[in-house]
Design an enzyme around this catalytic site. Structure first.
Site, mmCIF file in Angstrom:
data_model
loop_
_atom_site.group_PDB
_atom_site.id
_atom_site.type_symbol
_atom_site.label_atom_id
_atom_site.label_comp_id
_atom_site.label_asym_id
_atom_site.label_seq_id
_atom_site.Cartn_x
_atom_site.Cartn_y
_atom_site.Cartn_z
ATOM 1 N N HIS B 50 0.812 -1.219 0.000
ATOM 2 C CA HIS B 50 0.000 0.000 0.000
ATOM 3 C C HIS B 50 0.847 1.273 0.000
ATOM 4 O O HIS B 50 0.326 2.363 -0.202
ATOM 5 C CB HIS B 50 -1.030 -0.013 1.141
ATOM 6 C CG HIS B 50 -0.483 0.316 2.489
ATOM 7 N ND1 HIS B 50 -0.109 -0.646 3.408
ATOM 8 C CD2 HIS B 50 -0.253 1.501 3.098
ATOM 9 C CE1 HIS B 50 0.311 -0.061 4.519
ATOM 10 N NE2 HIS B 50 0.246 1.241 4.351
ATOM 11 N N ASP B 79 0.364 -7.566 1.622
ATOM 12 C CA ASP B 79 0.691 -6.143 1.747
ATOM 13 C C ASP B 79 2.202 -5.920 1.750
ATOM 14 O O ASP B 79 2.731 -5.187 2.585
ATOM 15 C CB ASP B 79 0.038 -5.518 2.996
ATOM 16 C CG ASP B 79 -0.035 -3.987 2.876
ATOM 17 O OD1 ASP B 79 0.368 -3.442 1.830
ATOM 18 O OD2 ASP B 79 -0.481 -3.351 3.848
ATOM 19 N N GLY B 152 2.855 6.852 7.760
ATOM 20 C CA GLY B 152 4.285 7.126 7.563
ATOM 21 C C GLY B 152 5.156 6.060 8.188
ATOM 22 O O GLY B 152 6.343 5.956 7.897
ATOM 23 N N ASN B 153 4.582 5.245 9.074
ATOM 24 C CA ASN B 153 5.321 4.110 9.637
ATOM 25 C C ASN B 153 5.304 2.899 8.701
ATOM 26 O O ASN B 153 6.159 2.024 8.811
ATOM 27 C CB ASN B 153 4.734 3.677 10.990
ATOM 28 C CG ASN B 153 5.321 4.442 12.156
ATOM 29 O OD1 ASN B 153 4.640 5.238 12.787
ATOM 30 N ND2 ASN B 153 6.597 4.229 12.428
ATOM 31 N N SER B 154 4.330 2.848 7.807
ATOM 32 C CA SER B 154 4.166 1.671 6.965
ATOM 33 C C SER B 154 5.420 1.384 6.163
ATOM 34 O O SER B 154 5.968 2.282 5.524
ATOM 35 C CB SER B 154 2.996 1.870 5.997
ATOM 36 O OG SER B 154 1.790 1.794 6.690
#
Lengths: 298, 206
Positions: B50, B79, B152-154
């Site tokens: 994503h 993902d 923003g951590n993804s």
């Protein structure tokens, strides 16, 4: 390299494993199962009242992975506790922490078993205060607030100390939005009463009431802004026998001001059952004092 | 007592400093930056599907260098996505042993929450599996963690106390709970998707 950090991490995991031996899954509602704590070796389980939505067809998942049917021994909505019994022996009962060992800032874990395996979240004790009353009038021996995350299904599970002892049972339903722990002393008292009588006896007046603003002069005299207008008085109830009338405004019971329903519930604890106490009412613009003998709720 | 906390603080800071340089920013033209984790010194970057939705992509290293990146594999179901950049001798994080992890153990995450570069957050493992309460159905190999992930951590790393990579941070489940794809799932994804491509298990061939 990271010795303290790794030790801390491994000790936390060891605490979870040790605590898990006394944590069960409680299947008592249609959605997400919740958690419970083993009270005694012979099958007594303590959990949160609000996660046991039905009185029958309750299941308990034990730490060894087995699943047993459970009977509801009793429940106390006022403290959000319920007691279950499963027909087995050889369970590992919880080790309860003495209340005075907790301090604000201590690391604690919330643990639960909403699925097969034990799960945990970490936090610190945020606040420790004295006795308080729940909205439903239950007496809780100490106010214990933490910042642990109550993951779905954690209600009914323990707050675990660094010594792997259970400081109490967590409930996300007592105060919405806060992680509150019902302390061991309250559990001891309520579980004892539920095991002995199957219910918690509470004081009873036999009235329906709603808060109303007091006339300015009375408010100043009584040093309270509101009282409780009696909108119904049950026939042959402690209230009627004591002379309370429809239309009276309740001001105080046993010298404790009654400003809203919580105040009234708070004074109707089991300790006042059978005692004649002074009840102050506003009737015809005058403050009157009656003697009312508090009954017990059937 | 204070000295124990101080040691703990120093070790946490040290552990985070050790892995920070392996965290990159993944940018495209359309959305905000996500994070990525350097998997191989020769420019193989792992991130979330994503995050790497639609190229062209840019990868910014912690030393300030910016590379254009090719998308070499993408798996919506897990993902996960793999990107390649033309760079060498990049710092990687040693993969750890997810099966040895237990609920209660400390882990930390690095990423760019709300665009704050290389920010850290720590917490403990709540549990694992494919049937956790808030878990999307049909997914496996997830780690549920008691820490604060934000947009923003993804794609950034989830690291254990030994400084090893145990997962790729993927999802926020309520304000205080994060979900990471386990490093085992990352390995499987890379093995399957890169072996399908010619000259496979290193990004140098791309």
């Amino acid at each position: 390299m990271s010795t303290v950090l790794e030790s801390l991490s491994n000790e936390l995991a060891a605490v979870v494993v040790a605590a898990g031996a006394s944590i069960v899954r409680v299947e008592g509602r249609r959605r997400q199962a919740a958690s419970g704590v083993i009270w005694s070796e012979d099958g007594i389980i303590i959990t949160a009242h609000h996660v046991v939505e039905r009185d029958e067809n309750i299941g308990v998942g034990l730490p060894d992975g087995s699943r047993l049917p459970a009977q509801l021994v009793g429940r106390d909505p006022s403290t959000d506790l319920a007691v279950l019994r499963v027909g087995t022996n050889g369970l590992t009962p919880a080790k309860w922490a003495a209340g005075d060992t907790l301090r604000v800032g201590h690391l604690v874990l919330a643990a639960g078993r909403p699925e097969e395996q034990v799960q945990a979240t970490l936090g610190v004790i945020s606040a420790l205060e004295g006795e308080w009353r729940t909205r439903a009038g239950g007496a809780i021996d100490a106010y214990v607030q933490t910042d642990v995350v109550m993951y779905p299904g954690f209600s009914g599970g323990p707050l675990v100390s660094a010594a792997s002892e259970f400081a109490g049972i967590n409930s996300s339903a007592l105060l919405r939005g806060l992680s509150i722990t019902i302390p061991a002393a309250t559990i001891q008292r309520v579980a004892g009463a539920l095991l002995a009588h199957g219910k918690i006896t509470r004081g009873f007046l036999g009235v329906s009431a709603q808060p109303v603003r007091l006339p300015a002069a009375i408010a100043a005299q009584m040093a309270q802004e509101t009282g409780l207008l009696l909108v119904a008085v049950e026939g042959d109830s402690p209230a009627e026998r004591g002379g309370l009338l429809l239309g009276d405004t309740l001001l105080s019971v046993d010298d404790a001001p009654v400003r809203h329903m919580d105040d009234l519930l708070a004074v109707l604890g089991s300790d006042r059952i059978g005692r004649a106490v002074p009840v102050r009412v506003l009737r015809g613009g005058q403050v009157q004092t009656l003697q009312v003998t508090i009954g017990a709720r059937a | 007592m204070a000295s124990l906390l101080q040691s703990l603080n120093a070790e946490l800071a040290g552990a985070i400093a050790n892995v920070r340089n392996s965290v990159v920013q993944v940018r495209d033209r359309w959305s905000g930056a996500g994070a990525g984790t350097i998997w191989h010194p020769d420019g193989l970057i792992v991130t979330n599907a994503h995050v790497a939705r639609r190229g062209p992509f840019e990868v910014a290293l912690s030393d300030g260098r910016v590379f254009s990146a090719h998308l070499i594999a993408r798996d919506e179901r897990r993902d996960l996505a793999a990107l390649a950049v033309q760079a060498h001798d990049l710092p990687t994080i040693q993969p750890g042993n997810v099966r040895a992890l237990q609920p209660g153990q400390w882990v930390f995450a690095i990423g760019h929450p709300w665009g704050i570069a290389n920010a850290a957050t720590g917490g403990i493992i709540i549990g694992f599996g494919s049937h956790l309460p808030e878990h999307p159905a049909g997914r496996h190999d997830w780690i549920v963690v008691d820490l604060h992930l934000r947009p923003g951590n993804s794609g950034g790393p989830l690291v254990d106390t030994a400084g090893q990579l145990v997962g790729v941070n993927t999802m926020i489940s309520g304000p205080n709970v994060g979900i990471a794809v386990s490093v085992e799932a990352v390995k499987l994804f890379l093995r399957q998707s890169l072996s399908a491509a010619p000259a496979a298990d290193s990004a140098t061939a791309v």
